[in-house]
Design a protein around this motif. Structure first.
Motif, PDB file in Angstrom:
ATOM      1  N   ASN A 136      -4.206   0.284  -1.783  1.00  0.00           N
ATOM      2  CA  ASN A 136      -4.320  -0.484  -1.492  1.00  0.00           C
ATOM      3  C   ASN A 136      -3.939  -1.629  -2.592  1.00  0.00           C
ATOM      4  N   SER A 137      -3.603  -2.922  -2.166  1.00  0.00           N
ATOM      5  CA  SER A 137      -3.191  -3.887  -3.345  1.00  0.00           C
ATOM      6  C   SER A 137      -2.413  -3.561  -3.789  1.00  0.00           C
TER       7      SER A 137
ATOM      8  N   SER B 162       0.916  -0.888  -0.095  1.00  0.00           N
ATOM      9  CA  SER B 162       0.195   0.232   0.271  1.00  0.00           C
ATOM     10  C   SER B 162       0.765   1.462  -0.004  1.00  0.00           C
TER      11      SER B 162
ATOM     12  N   VAL C  10      -9.071  -0.017 -11.002  1.00  0.00           N
ATOM     13  CA  VAL C  10      -8.938   0.424  -9.338  1.00  0.00           C
ATOM     14  C   VAL C  10      -9.912   0.464  -8.620  1.00  0.00           C
TER      15      VAL C  10
ATOM     16  N   ASP D 129       0.230  -1.401 -11.561  1.00  0.00           N
ATOM     17  CA  ASP D 129      -0.019  -0.147 -11.543  1.00  0.00           C
ATOM     18  C   ASP D 129       1.271   1.074 -11.545  1.00  0.00           C
TER      19      ASP D 129
ATOM     20  N   LYS E 145      -0.129  -3.356  -7.355  1.00  0.00           N
ATOM     21  CA  LYS E 145      -0.278  -4.137  -8.717  1.00  0.00           C
ATOM     22  C   LYS E 145       1.077  -4.099 -10.083  1.00  0.00           C
TER      23      LYS E 145
ATOM     24  N   ARG F  99      -9.785  -1.037  -4.294  1.00  0.00           N
ATOM     25  CA  ARG F  99      -7.952  -1.270  -4.271  1.00  0.00           C
ATOM     26  C   ARG F  99      -8.112   0.362  -3.973  1.00  0.00           C
TER      27      ARG F  99
END
Length: 123
Positions: A84-85, A17, A64, A90, A87, A67
């Motif tokens: 958050n979460s 995060s 997104v 991103d 990848k 997330r």
């Protein structure tokens, strides 16, 4: 002097995060909508999220949703993007933008832009 200053970017592992901040100055914060855009090498720009000037309407890109969370603190003239979460996809430079119309429009409609902050998601 109008300024949008992003901060909070960095390097994070997948699943991690980060929270980006966008500090605004030089214009009446409460009247503007704010958006986060991102641009990755070899890809076009994407509107990640937007917060209308009433602060109760939000937009999230499908990539997104669930997330990321956009929020603001009017007392601090700051907009946040909690990510958050995360990848690898991103990974991009994230830009904050402000629009006097107060709505969530296209990128060319925004009046002011920050300099961007790099987010890198990698193991």
């Amino acid at each position: 002097q109008v300024q949008l200053v992003e901060s909070g970017g960095g390097f994070v592992q997948p699943g991690g995060s980060l929270t980006l901040s966008c500090a605004a100055s030089g214009f009446p914060f409460v009247y503007y909508s704010f958006a986060w855009f991102r641009h990755a090498p070899g890809k076009g720009g994407e509107r990640v999220s937007c917060l209308g000037n009433r602060r109760n309407n939000t937009y999230y890109g499908d990539f997104v949703k669930g997330r990321f969370i956009i929020s603001s603190d009017n007392a601090k003239n700051t907009v946040y993007l909690q990510m958050n979460s995360l990848k690898p996809e991103d990974t991009a430079i994230y830009y904050c933008a402000a629009d006097l119309k107060g709505i969530c429009g296209h990128w060319f409609e925004y009046d002011f832009w920050g300099q961007g902050t790099q987010v890198t998601v990698s193991s």
